[in-house]
Write a protein that holds these residues in place. Structure first.
Motif, PDB file in Angstrom:
ATOM      1  N   ASN A 208      48.792  -5.848 -32.835  1.00  0.00           N
ATOM      2  CA  ASN A 208      49.380  -7.113 -33.304  1.00  0.00           C
ATOM      3  C   ASN A 208      48.469  -8.291 -32.981  1.00  0.00           C
ATOM      4  OD1 ASN A 208      51.691  -5.932 -34.365  1.00  0.00           O
ATOM      5  ND2 ASN A 208      52.808  -6.057 -32.435  1.00  0.00           N
ATOM      6  N   VAL A 209      47.853  -8.257 -31.800  1.00  0.00           N
ATOM      7  CA  VAL A 209      46.917  -9.329 -31.445  1.00  0.00           C
ATOM      8  C   VAL A 209      45.679  -9.265 -32.327  1.00  0.00           C
ATOM      9  CG1 VAL A 209      45.440 -10.228 -29.607  1.00  0.00           C
ATOM     10  CG2 VAL A 209      47.760  -9.439 -29.078  1.00  0.00           C
ATOM     11  N   LEU A 210      45.157  -8.050 -32.549  1.00  0.00           N
ATOM     12  CA  LEU A 210      43.964  -7.891 -33.376  1.00  0.00           C
ATOM     13  C   LEU A 210      44.225  -8.307 -34.822  1.00  0.00           C
ATOM     14  CD1 LEU A 210      41.066  -6.883 -33.034  1.00  0.00           C
ATOM     15  CD2 LEU A 210      41.834  -4.613 -33.713  1.00  0.00           C
ATOM     16  N   ALA A 211      45.492  -8.188 -35.269  1.00  0.00           N
ATOM     17  CA  ALA A 211      45.844  -8.588 -36.635  1.00  0.00           C
ATOM     18  C   ALA A 211      45.759 -10.089 -36.833  1.00  0.00           C
ATOM     19  CB  ALA A 211      47.252  -8.098 -36.974  1.00  0.00           C
ATOM     20  N   LEU A 212      45.691 -10.840 -35.744  1.00  0.00           N
ATOM     21  CA  LEU A 212      45.579 -12.301 -35.834  1.00  0.00           C
ATOM     22  C   LEU A 212      44.168 -12.782 -35.551  1.00  0.00           C
ATOM     23  CD1 LEU A 212      48.926 -13.298 -34.064  1.00  0.00           C
ATOM     24  CD2 LEU A 212      48.462 -13.158 -36.511  1.00  0.00           C
ATOM     25  N   THR A 213      43.200 -11.895 -35.704  1.00  0.00           N
ATOM     26  CA  THR A 213      41.793 -12.253 -35.536  1.00  0.00           C
ATOM     27  C   THR A 213      41.060 -12.047 -36.854  1.00  0.00           C
ATOM     28  OG1 THR A 213      41.110 -10.013 -34.886  1.00  0.00           O
ATOM     29  CG2 THR A 213      41.916 -11.473 -33.137  1.00  0.00           C
ATOM     30  N   PRO A 214      39.899 -12.670 -37.036  1.00  0.00           N
ATOM     31  CA  PRO A 214      39.141 -12.470 -38.279  1.00  0.00           C
ATOM     32  C   PRO A 214      38.756 -11.025 -38.533  1.00  0.00           C
ATOM     33  CG  PRO A 214      38.327 -14.403 -37.108  1.00  0.00           C
ATOM     34  CD  PRO A 214      39.306 -13.729 -36.193  1.00  0.00           C
ATOM     35  N   LEU A 215      38.669 -10.205 -37.490  1.00  0.00           N
ATOM     36  CA  LEU A 215      38.265  -8.812 -37.668  1.00  0.00           C
ATOM     37  C   LEU A 215      39.360  -7.957 -38.275  1.00  0.00           C
ATOM     38  CD1 LEU A 215      36.347  -8.190 -34.318  1.00  0.00           C
ATOM     39  CD2 LEU A 215      35.368  -8.704 -36.558  1.00  0.00           C
ATOM     40  N   GLY A 216      40.608  -8.242 -37.932  1.00  0.00           N
ATOM     41  CA  GLY A 216      41.685  -7.368 -38.360  1.00  0.00           C
ATOM     42  C   GLY A 216      42.717  -7.993 -39.267  1.00  0.00           C
ATOM     43  N   LEU A 237      46.524 -16.406 -43.667  1.00  0.00           N
ATOM     44  CA  LEU A 237      45.777 -17.646 -43.461  1.00  0.00           C
ATOM     45  C   LEU A 237      44.449 -17.375 -42.753  1.00  0.00           C
ATOM     46  CD1 LEU A 237      45.705 -20.736 -43.653  1.00  0.00           C
ATOM     47  CD2 LEU A 237      46.908 -20.819 -41.458  1.00  0.00           C
ATOM     48  N   ILE A 238      44.488 -16.530 -41.731  1.00  0.00           N
ATOM     49  CA  ILE A 238      43.264 -16.218 -40.985  1.00  0.00           C
ATOM     50  C   ILE A 238      42.279 -15.460 -41.866  1.00  0.00           C
ATOM     51  CG2 ILE A 238      42.360 -14.891 -39.040  1.00  0.00           C
ATOM     52  CD1 ILE A 238      44.977 -15.535 -37.563  1.00  0.00           C
ATOM     53  N   ALA A 239      42.787 -14.519 -42.673  1.00  0.00           N
ATOM     54  CA  ALA A 239      41.903 -13.748 -43.546  1.00  0.00           C
ATOM     55  C   ALA A 239      41.205 -14.638 -44.568  1.00  0.00           C
ATOM     56  CB  ALA A 239      42.701 -12.647 -44.241  1.00  0.00           C
ATOM     57  N   VAL A 240      41.969 -15.531 -45.198  1.00  0.00           N
ATOM     58  CA  VAL A 240      41.383 -16.430 -46.202  1.00  0.00           C
ATOM     59  C   VAL A 240      40.423 -17.414 -45.543  1.00  0.00           C
ATOM     60  CG1 VAL A 240      41.900 -18.209 -47.903  1.00  0.00           C
ATOM     61  CG2 VAL A 240      43.344 -16.176 -47.756  1.00  0.00           C
ATOM     62  N   ALA A 241      40.807 -17.948 -44.388  1.00  0.00           N
ATOM     63  CA  ALA A 241      39.929 -18.891 -43.685  1.00  0.00           C
ATOM     64  C   ALA A 241      38.625 -18.219 -43.277  1.00  0.00           C
ATOM     65  CB  ALA A 241      40.649 -19.440 -42.453  1.00  0.00           C
ATOM     66  N   THR A 242      38.695 -16.946 -42.901  1.00  0.00           N
ATOM     67  CA  THR A 242      37.481 -16.218 -42.528  1.00  0.00           C
ATOM     68  C   THR A 242      36.518 -16.126 -43.706  1.00  0.00           C
ATOM     69  OG1 THR A 242      38.705 -14.916 -40.893  1.00  0.00           O
ATOM     70  CG2 THR A 242      36.596 -14.032 -41.654  1.00  0.00           C
ATOM     71  N   ILE A 243      37.063 -15.814 -44.894  1.00  0.00           N
ATOM     72  CA  ILE A 243      36.203 -15.734 -46.082  1.00  0.00           C
ATOM     73  C   ILE A 243      35.578 -17.088 -46.402  1.00  0.00           C
ATOM     74  CG2 ILE A 243      36.262 -15.435 -48.582  1.00  0.00           C
ATOM     75  CD1 ILE A 243      38.089 -13.141 -48.276  1.00  0.00           C
ATOM     76  N   LEU A 244      36.367 -18.146 -46.311  1.00  0.00           N
ATOM     77  CA  LEU A 244      35.844 -19.479 -46.619  1.00  0.00           C
ATOM     78  C   LEU A 244      34.730 -19.881 -45.654  1.00  0.00           C
ATOM     79  CD1 LEU A 244      39.156 -21.403 -47.460  1.00  0.00           C
ATOM     80  CD2 LEU A 244      37.435 -20.517 -49.053  1.00  0.00           C
ATOM     81  N   VAL A 245      34.943 -19.642 -44.364  1.00  0.00           N
ATOM     82  CA  VAL A 245      33.928 -20.004 -43.368  1.00  0.00           C
ATOM     83  C   VAL A 245      32.662 -19.178 -43.573  1.00  0.00           C
ATOM     84  CG1 VAL A 245      33.385 -19.983 -40.911  1.00  0.00           C
ATOM     85  CG2 VAL A 245      35.615 -20.795 -41.674  1.00  0.00           C
ATOM     86  N   LEU A 246      32.824 -17.874 -43.782  1.00  0.00           N
ATOM     87  CA  LEU A 246      31.655 -17.019 -44.004  1.00  0.00           C
ATOM     88  C   LEU A 246      30.939 -17.383 -45.304  1.00  0.00           C
ATOM     89  CD1 LEU A 246      33.023 -13.523 -42.920  1.00  0.00           C
ATOM     90  CD2 LEU A 246      31.367 -14.936 -41.707  1.00  0.00           C
ATOM     91  N   GLY A 247      31.707 -17.727 -46.336  1.00  0.00           N
ATOM     92  CA  GLY A 247      31.081 -18.130 -47.588  1.00  0.00           C
ATOM     93  C   GLY A 247      30.252 -19.393 -47.431  1.00  0.00           C
TER      94      GLY A 247
END
Length: 522
Positions: A208-216, A237-247
């Motif tokens: 559950n904790v890992l699901a709230l990180t960019p990795l999971g 939100l975290i998944a989309v934000a991760t893509i935006l930051v990496l992009g």
């Protein structure tokens, strides 16, 4: 333009099947092995269709996070040339934005990425059978693949910009040690859990904790929709934000690559410098590189390091004889190891012998000398403690005490390093000369050696009293005290380390002549 880049990528991929017969056979064997691994992993994912939601969530999140981490770390370790380096397209006058998109899309045409797409599709099918909406499963698979693609591109671009001239076996060794520091504690945690036919509660909480990180986050999105115990909105939100930051980061790196001249290949000849080619090009980096070489080749350092774990284990003998419960005895050796690791550099300057004149006559700042000398012991101690702490907690049986143990060990170690930085410059004492037996101790004319040793050992213990007290309360009364032990121990340790480096640097600057006299007399 995109079609042209994709066609080039397909040609490069097929080019691997051309050449000498031995080379072709090796490539084909590798492809067959990779295909077998993907089939096995895909079958394992599809077999979760009838499993409980919690089981599917734990497997998917941990496996997905591991795969994502691999795509981030592999470019930094491998050191291979990037066939899609944006600088190869600089002569075509393509704008950075379209070029970044084209290269990222062409990155899908590779064996690792094709395997990733296959696994993501299997995960989507599995979650569809688990009751997750098809759209959510597909979006999760797409976001997961895009995240891995962007992480790989960012890693390759960063390696091309910053690591190419310093890529060496030493740097690869540092990365591998870092992976060891992560993998071993996780493996110990998994091995200590009691499964009993179901997923352990601790493992589900960790997922559950890992699901709230960019990795999971992306991999956990279907599970979050199916399960009412997970926050689907936060994961999305975290998944989309991760893509935006990496992009954005990938676009910036492409622009930087297009405006930066590629380093000539001849620069790679500097690899013979070993650690000097890996360390930063400043005074502290030079001291660190020289100290690492000394630690690796001088038997005196090896003896000091090897004695530490044995001394810590010996403390368990009288405690066991006295009838102390084994669960408590298991917690004792690791803090002692941390204390001794922090204490070891208290006379590091004396081991240089006359070589210390290089630091004095060059006008090197004392702070740079103090920082550089701490690097080798940190490279040894951090992996050792990262492995020892989970092992001790596993033997004890209460993982809730892990933060407290980390805080205590960090406080003892960092406090010892800070005080050692002062003692090494203030009260150095004679040691066996280079090449002599490590067990040969020269005659001393004063008691400064005893004073320096006691100053570091007792001082580190004194500064660690708050962390030790909180950890004791977490062990005997309320486990909630483990968190104050963690943050308090880290805060005190880092503060003592910073102050110790500053004070030790000032002492080194002031006592330059005395240090030279000590080195010549030794």
């Amino acid at each position: 333009m995109v079609a042209h880049v994709l066609r080039l990528r397909f040609d490069l991929l097929l080019g691997g099947l051309r050449g000498e017969p031995d080379h072709v056979i090796r490539v084909l064997v590798g492809l067959v092995a990779a295909a077998a691994a993907v089939v096995a992993a895909g079958w394992a994912l599809l077999s979760l269709e009838s499993a409980a939601n919690t089981t599917a969530m734990v497997v998917t999140v941990f496996a997905g996070a591991a795969v994502t981490t691999g795509f981030a770390v592999a470019p930094l370790i491998a050191g291979s040339a990037d066939p899609l380096d944006p600088r190869r397209f600089a002569l075509f006058g393509i704008a950075p934005g379209p070029l970044a998109a084209a290269v990222a899309l062409a990155s899908l045409v590779s064996v690792p990425m094709m395997a990733l797409v296959a696994l993501a599709c299997c995960a989507a099918v599995m979650w569809g059978a688990q009751g997750a909406p098809v759209a959510i499963s597909v979006v999760s698979a797409v976001i997961s693949v895009v995240t891995c693609v962007l992480l790989a591109r960012v890693g390759l671009a960063a390696a091309a910009l910053f690591l190419r001239e310093r890529r060496s076996r030493e740097l690869s060794g540092v990365f591998l040690v870092g992976i060891l520091v992560v993998v071993v504690p996780v493996g110990v945690f998994f091995a200590s859990l009691e499964w009993r036919g179901t997923v352990p509660t601790q493992l589900a909480e960790a997922a559950n904790v890992l699901a709230l990180t960019p990795l999971g986050a992306a991999w956990a999105l279907p599970a979050a929709v199916v399960s009412s115990e997970m926050n689907a909105g936060a994961s999305a939100l975290i998944a989309v934000a991760t893509i935006l930051v990496l992009g954005l980061l990938w676009s910036w790196l492409v622009q930087r690559l297009l405006t930066t001249a590629e380093r000539p290949v001849a620069v790679r000849e500097r690899g013979g410098l070993g650690w000097f080619a890996v360390a930063p090009g400043n005074a502290a980096g030079a001291v660190a590189a020289r100290s690492i070489i000394y630690w690796a080749r001088d038997r005196r350092y090896a003896v000091n390091v090897l004695i530490v774990p044995f001394a810590a284990l010996l403390t368990t003998v009288p405690l066991t004889i006295a009838g102390v419960p084994p669960a408590l005895v298991a917690l004792v050796p690791v803090p002692i190891v941390a204390l001794f690791f922090g204490w070891l550099p208290h006379n590091d300057l004396a081991y240089d012998s006359t070589a210390v004149w290089l630091h004095v006559v060059s006008g090197m700042r004392g702070v740079a000398d103090r920082i550089g000398r701490l690097v080798p012991i940190i490279l040894v101690a951090v992996p050792t403690l990262a492995i020892g702490i989970p092992l001790a907690i596993s033997l004890h049986g209460r993982w809730a005490l892990l933060p407290g143990m980390v805080g205590v060990c960090a406080c003892l170690f960092f406090s010892g390093l800070g005080l050692s930085s002062i003692s090494s410059a203030l009260t150095p004492y004679a040691v066996s000369r280079p090449g002599d037996s490590p067990f040969q101790q020269p005659q001393r004319t004063g008691g400064t050696g005893v004073l320096g040793q006691a100053f570091v050992m007792l001082g580190a213990l004194a500064f660690s009293i708050p962390a030790l007290w909180w950890a004791w309360l977490a062990l005997t009364k309320d486990v909630g005290y483990a968190e104050p032990a963690l943050w308090g121990g880290l805060g005190i340790g880092v503060a003592v380390l910073s102050i110790g480096i500053a004070v030790g640097g000032a002492v080194f600057n002031r006592r330059g002549e005395s240090i030279m006299e000590f080195a010549q007399a030794g």
